[in-house]
Write an enzyme that holds these catalytic residues in place. Structure first.
Site, mmCIF file in Angstrom:
data_model
loop_
_atom_site.group_PDB
_atom_site.id
_atom_site.type_symbol
_atom_site.label_atom_id
_atom_site.label_comp_id
_atom_site.label_asym_id
_atom_site.label_seq_id
_atom_site.Cartn_x
_atom_site.Cartn_y
_atom_site.Cartn_z
ATOM 1 N N PRO A 35 0.847 -1.199 0.000
ATOM 2 C CG PRO A 35 -0.652 -1.539 1.735
ATOM 3 C CD PRO A 35 0.660 -2.020 1.210
ATOM 4 C CE LYS A 36 2.905 7.347 -3.430
ATOM 5 N NZ LYS A 36 2.653 8.345 -2.360
ATOM 6 C CD1 TRP A 37 2.256 2.605 3.844
ATOM 7 C CD2 TRP A 37 0.392 2.991 5.002
ATOM 8 N NE1 TRP A 37 1.803 1.392 4.301
ATOM 9 C CE2 TRP A 37 0.652 1.606 5.015
ATOM 10 C CE3 TRP A 37 -0.730 3.477 5.685
ATOM 11 C CZ2 TRP A 37 -0.172 0.702 5.675
ATOM 12 C CZ3 TRP A 37 -1.548 2.576 6.334
ATOM 13 C CH2 TRP A 37 -1.272 1.209 6.326
ATOM 14 C CG ASP A 186 -1.343 9.080 -2.236
ATOM 15 O OD1 ASP A 186 -2.398 9.547 -2.694
ATOM 16 O OD2 ASP A 186 -0.247 9.627 -2.365
ATOM 17 N N GLY A 187 -2.534 4.854 -2.925
ATOM 18 C CA GLY A 187 -2.322 4.018 -4.092
ATOM 19 C C GLY A 187 -1.549 2.769 -3.733
#
Length: 350
Positions: A35-37, A186-187
């Site tokens: 996951p993009k934090w 965020d992505g």
């Protein structure tokens, strides 16, 4: 062997934007998806007693997050250097999400305010890489080895210290891209399993929900009503030179007035304290238009949403997303932008 310490800080490995989650075989050795934090990038230096938190630009964030420092000092007993993200969580259990606004307010000059916010909006740290352990630099080790050691190190730790989850399954990663947006993430990020840690190089791949860029505020134009900021002129660094890339506008009446106050401390002024102005570029659409602007010192970073580039500039006006107090202006370069895959127009035309 590269020494990794607060006295010899490491710059975080960076990511370049791509349009879609890549297949696992995009790199030899395969990919790991995470996951993009949506937080502050942080390099944690812990020696078993002393703790330092470095930012993306190697500036120290230690004083702003005393509650995180205390937890790391208490729980992390092995000297190590961790790469991860500082986040602030908000909402009830079952509907929690990341709170960027609360996180950005944590960067405050007043010690009393820092203490109060540490109690009211405590931060968490999410680790996703291990750069050194027990005095051994791991920068040259492949990601697969670093991850295995990170999992072992983080296993006994408890909240607010967390281990970011990973997957090697592209279907799961694509599901994360859709589902985790609801939690404020965020992505998705993709990393090569065989890859070493490459400081300050964009060797990771990021897939975001929106096409965004971090840019430097260069100046602003007064709104045509004569009240408030009508547009912010922004730029990016290219080979050490700050170049204008376009403007940011479409603010509400209230927001235009707020921006005057928010930008006041970076306005360039003459010896009498009066704002300095500049003359913007003219084109066939603005030949009779006032293109003068109030000059700003290039110290403030903002994140914008944009549709596409045309040459070295945004093709259309960008949209303001948020201020980025965690970013250094010099880090805002063109290489963060998504570069579309080359495509022959003849393959599009019928």
């Amino acid at each position: 062997m590269t020494v990794v310490s607060p006295e010899s800080p490491v710059s975080p490995m960076l990511a370049k934007a791509v349009a879609a989650v890549p297949e696992p075989d995009s790199l030899p050795g395969g990919l790991q998806y995470e996951p993009k934090w949506d937080g502050f990038r942080a390099i944690i230096y812990a020696d078993g007693s002393d703790v330092q938190i470095g930012s993306r630009g190697s500036k120290m964030l230690t004083r702003y997050f005393p509650e995180v420092v205390a937890q790391i000092a208490d729980q992390v007993t092995v000297p190590c250097v961790l790469d991860g993200e500082l986040i602030v969580r908000t909402g009830e259990r079952g509907s929690e999400r990341l709170d960027w606004e609360a996180l950005s307010q944590r960067i405050h000059p007043a010690a009393s305010r820092v203490t109060k916010l540490a109690e009211q909006t405590p931060a968490s740290f999410v680790a996703f890489d291990l750069l050194a352990e027990a005095g051994e630099s791991l920068l040259d080790a492949p990601l697969a080895d670093r991850r295995a050691r990170l999992e072992k190190l983080m296993a006994p730790l408890r909240a607010p210290l967390h281990l970011s989850q990973t997957t090697g399954d592209v279907v799961t990663a694509r599901r994360w891209l859709e589902e985790f947006e609801g939690a404020g993430l965020d992505g998705v990020v993709a990393k090569g399993l065989d890859s070493p840690y490459t400081p300050n190089k964009r060797t990771m791949l990021k897939i975001k929900h929106h096409r965004t860029a971090d840019v430097v505020a260069l100046g602003y134009r007064i709104h045509k009503s004569g009240r408030g900021v009508g547009s912010i002129l922004v730029g990016l660094y290219h080979e050490g030179t700050l170049l204008g890339v376009g403007g940011v506008s479409a603010f509400s009446d209230a927001r235009r007035l707020e921006l005057i106050d928010e930008l006041d401390d970076v306005v360039e002024r003459d010896e009498h304290g009066e704002p300095l102005t500049g003359e913007g570029e003219r084109n066939r659409f603005s030949s009779n238009k006032d293109v003068s602007f109030v000059r700003l010192r290039p110290e403030r970073v903002l994140e914008v949403q944009y549709d596409q580039m045309e040459g070295m500039r945004f093709r259309h006006t960008a949209q303001f997303a948020r201020w980025r107090p965690d970013r250094d202006p010099e880090s805002c370069t063109y290489d963060q932008l998504e570069v579309p895959v080359a495509w022959d127009l003849n393959d599009v035309l019928l």
